[in-house]
Design an enzyme around this catalytic site. Structure first.
Site, PDB file in Angstrom:
ATOM      1  N   PRO A   2     106.367 -27.450  -2.998  1.00 41.38           N
ATOM      2  CA  PRO A   2     105.539 -28.453  -3.686  1.00 41.38           C
ATOM      3  C   PRO A   2     104.537 -27.801  -4.628  1.00 41.38           C
ATOM      4  CG  PRO A   2     105.094 -28.427  -1.313  1.00 41.38           C
ATOM      5  CD  PRO A   2     106.138 -27.403  -1.569  1.00 41.38           C
ATOM      6  N   GLU A   3     104.501 -28.286  -5.841  1.00 34.31           N
ATOM      7  CA  GLU A   3     103.541 -27.801  -6.824  1.00 34.31           C
ATOM      8  C   GLU A   3     102.468 -28.876  -7.016  1.00 34.31           C
ATOM      9  OE1 GLU A   3     103.653 -25.055  -9.191  1.00 34.31           O
ATOM     10  OE2 GLU A   3     105.656 -24.219  -8.932  1.00 34.31           O
TER      11      GLU A   3
END
Ligand SMILES: [Zn+2]
Length: 268
Positions: A2-3
């Site tokens: 996840p960014e």
């Protein structure tokens, strides 16, 4: 992994369920994730009202009326599940609201974290104290000040959390491509007009990803709705050997142990 856009979308999804609600029940299903969970997590959260949700860098923040903030990081594989029909093995922390909604933090690889921090002390919390400005707000002048005198490649400097907070490999590659800046260029050598384009590109690539993730929010009302991941289309990231929109070819190099994707034809 996840960014920032996934974290932002996760926070907005959780906000729909948690904001303004009282936490009726807390289930802590193991003593640690990446590191030990606060021993008094259940005690301090049970009965507390959620007063707001925010994001800082790649951390999600859940504020309560007791002056505590739950700070979560999704690590490599973390996600929140909204109203899961049943609790699964990798659901490590489950929160239930006073109106019967449930959210579960699921993290199979356990690189994520949950901390409970005094809300007033958040700016001095070690993980936050050294963070640079938020990428969605950063200006070209802030970038210039932080890059001044730095001879290291711009790629690595943009991954440095003290230069700019929460920008990961994917969006650094994409923003450099969009602003026509070669990832190997020394950070301190980039002119202000080019930094203006870079700041705009950073904000645009993130905003577009957040908007794409936001379009998945409508599914979160369904059972087992999962917050945190959505498909994306990139111009250069993970496209080695493929065509760039300019007619050039995307290259992959390794910088600081991480893959960099760029187009030598349109990035100077
Ligand atoms: Zn190109």
């Amino acid at each position: 992994m996840p960014e920032l856009p996934e974290v932002e979308t996760t926070v907005r999804g959780l906000e729909r369920v948690l904001d303004g609600r009282r936490i009726a029940r807390v289930e802590v299903r193991r003593p640690d994730i990446r590191r030990p969970l606060p021993e008094d997590l259940g005690q301090r959260l049970t009965g507390a009202r959620v007063t707001g949700l925010r994001r800082r860098a790649k951390y999600g923040l859940i504020d309560t009326d007791r002056g505590d903030t739950l700070v979560f990081h999704l690590g490599m594989s973390g996600r929140w599940r909204v109203d899961p029909s049943k609790i699964e093995k990798h659901d490590h922390v489950v929160l239930e609201t006073d109106d019967g909604r449930r959210v579960a933090l699921n993290d199979p690889r356990r690189f994520g974290s949950v901390d409970l921090v005094d809300t007033g002390e958040l700016p001095d919390w070690p993980a936050f104290a050294a963070l640079g400005p938020e990428p969605l707000d950063i200006s070209a002048k802030q970038l210039r000040d932080r890059l001044k005198g730095r001879n290291a490649p711009i790629k690595g400097l943009l991954l440095d959390q003290s230069v700019i907070a929460g920008l990961g490999n994917i969006y650094v590659c994409e923003a450099l491509h969009r602003s026509g800046i070669r990832p190997t260029r020394p950070g301190g050598s980039i002119s202000l007009p080019r930094l203006e384009r870079l700041a705009t590109a950073i904000q645009d690539v993130l905003a577009e990803a957040i908007a794409a993730g936001g379009s998945t929010l409508r599914d979160f009302a369904s059972p087992d709705g999962e917050l945190g991941y959505f498909s994306k289309r990139f111009a250069v990231y993970d496209r080695e050997g493929k065509a760039c929109d300019c007619g050039g070819t995307v290259w992959r190099i390794v910088q600081g142990g991480r893959s960099t994707f760029f187009c030598p034809a349109c990035q100077r």
